[in-house]
Design a protein around this motif. Sequence first.
Motif, mmCIF file in Angstrom:
data_model
loop_
_atom_site.group_PDB
_atom_site.id
_atom_site.type_symbol
_atom_site.label_atom_id
_atom_site.label_comp_id
_atom_site.label_asym_id
_atom_site.label_seq_id
_atom_site.Cartn_x
_atom_site.Cartn_y
_atom_site.Cartn_z
ATOM 1 N N GLY A 92 -37.311 -44.694 25.988
ATOM 2 C CA GLY A 92 -35.882 -44.719 25.701
ATOM 3 C C GLY A 92 -35.417 -43.840 24.577
ATOM 4 O O GLY A 92 -34.231 -43.558 24.449
ATOM 5 N N ASP B 258 -38.599 -46.957 20.843
ATOM 6 C CA ASP B 258 -39.571 -46.204 21.647
ATOM 7 C C ASP B 258 -40.902 -46.084 20.898
ATOM 8 O O ASP B 258 -40.946 -45.599 19.775
ATOM 9 C CB ASP B 258 -38.973 -44.815 21.909
ATOM 10 N N GLY C 291 -29.773 -49.066 24.668
ATOM 11 C CA GLY C 291 -30.425 -49.485 25.906
ATOM 12 C C GLY C 291 -31.559 -50.458 25.628
ATOM 13 O O GLY C 291 -31.606 -51.112 24.577
#
Length: 399
Positions: free
Chosen positions: A364, A354, A312
């Motif tokens: 994330g 992250d 992501g």
Amino acid sequence: MMRIPVFFMTLFLAAAAVHSQTALRDVSLDVSLDYEAMAGRMVEQLDLQPGETFLAVAHPGEFEGLIPHLRYAVMEAGAVDLGVIHVLGEPIPESWRSDVIESADAAARPALAELLKDVDASVMLPGSTPDHPAYAAIQDNLRAGRGRTVHFHWLGNNSAVPLPGHPLPPVHVLEATYERAVLETDYAALARTLQGFEAAMRGSEIRVTSPAGTDIRFRIGDRPVNLQDGDASGARTDAGRVLVDREIELPAGVMRVAPIEDSVNGTIAFPPSQWSGEPVSGLVLTFDKGQVIDVTAGEGEDAVKAEMAAAGGAGRAFREFALGFNPLLAVPEEQPWIPYYGYGAGVVRLSLGDNTELGGEVGGGYVRWNFFADTTVTVDGDVWVRGGRLIGGGLDDTE
């Protein structure tokens, strides 16, 4: 002096090598380690006060020889020994249902957080991790501003990282290196150096370059800077700004910071590595305002893009800059390897993903640690690291 080529590695790449070392550790002689001295050092770094409560979180069968010495040192300090919580031993039997364990863990975490909310100090011993509900509950309390802990990973979680073309040394060498760093580090001097580097970074541009083509720049503004100088006292951790300020690593020695995302610009060049489990060579990532805007590779470009896509937004985000300062954990010139997550003097970590635990804005969950042993680090032009060697602020080692 031997110059180590630019190095990139993640904990995923090191897993197989360290797994073999861990397997060997299981049959090594625990009596070779000075558990009494290490226990005393942990309690000293925690600066336990009379009446404070202490808890150890341990994995069955791991470092059992240390635990009695640790508990006795706690008692000697006048603190209240609450004993040990053992996490569920791993590996778990194949016949056990994962859904049963996941459900039990989910129920245990908040219950344990409530039970342990008044614990002043704890130690996370090898084999226990934030994936276990006992330590996850402690982290929940740390985030709420309650308590402090020492992380004592030792060889677990792939803390020792091999350099390409060089196997990890035997387990007794790894352990001797870590034990010496725990017991012999000049913690006061380490703290002064780390504080000096933090002061230099404030309001300045940090630049990291390498012969392979890394050239990345950023600023930290007023972002929290995590200084792992081994000080686990209540006074120090209570002044912390982010989660990791309450999680003190032993061995010690690294500075960590999440730069201001929009300030991160430039390139990171990697030697052969693996992404999505596939070999990648000639990889260069280009960053604009903290985001990867271009991926080029001689081989494996699709694998890099696949891993980023699966992660992501965090997969394309710059996570943190870390610089090691402990001379006792520096990369050895003979049979080189990277000790303890790159906490050694001159080792750089440029990570993706992250960074919320450091006070950054990227969530994330995805984290990819990238280690470099031959970079040059400058702060507004003053050289702190040249070719992987820590030389201080603006002072050339030839002068």
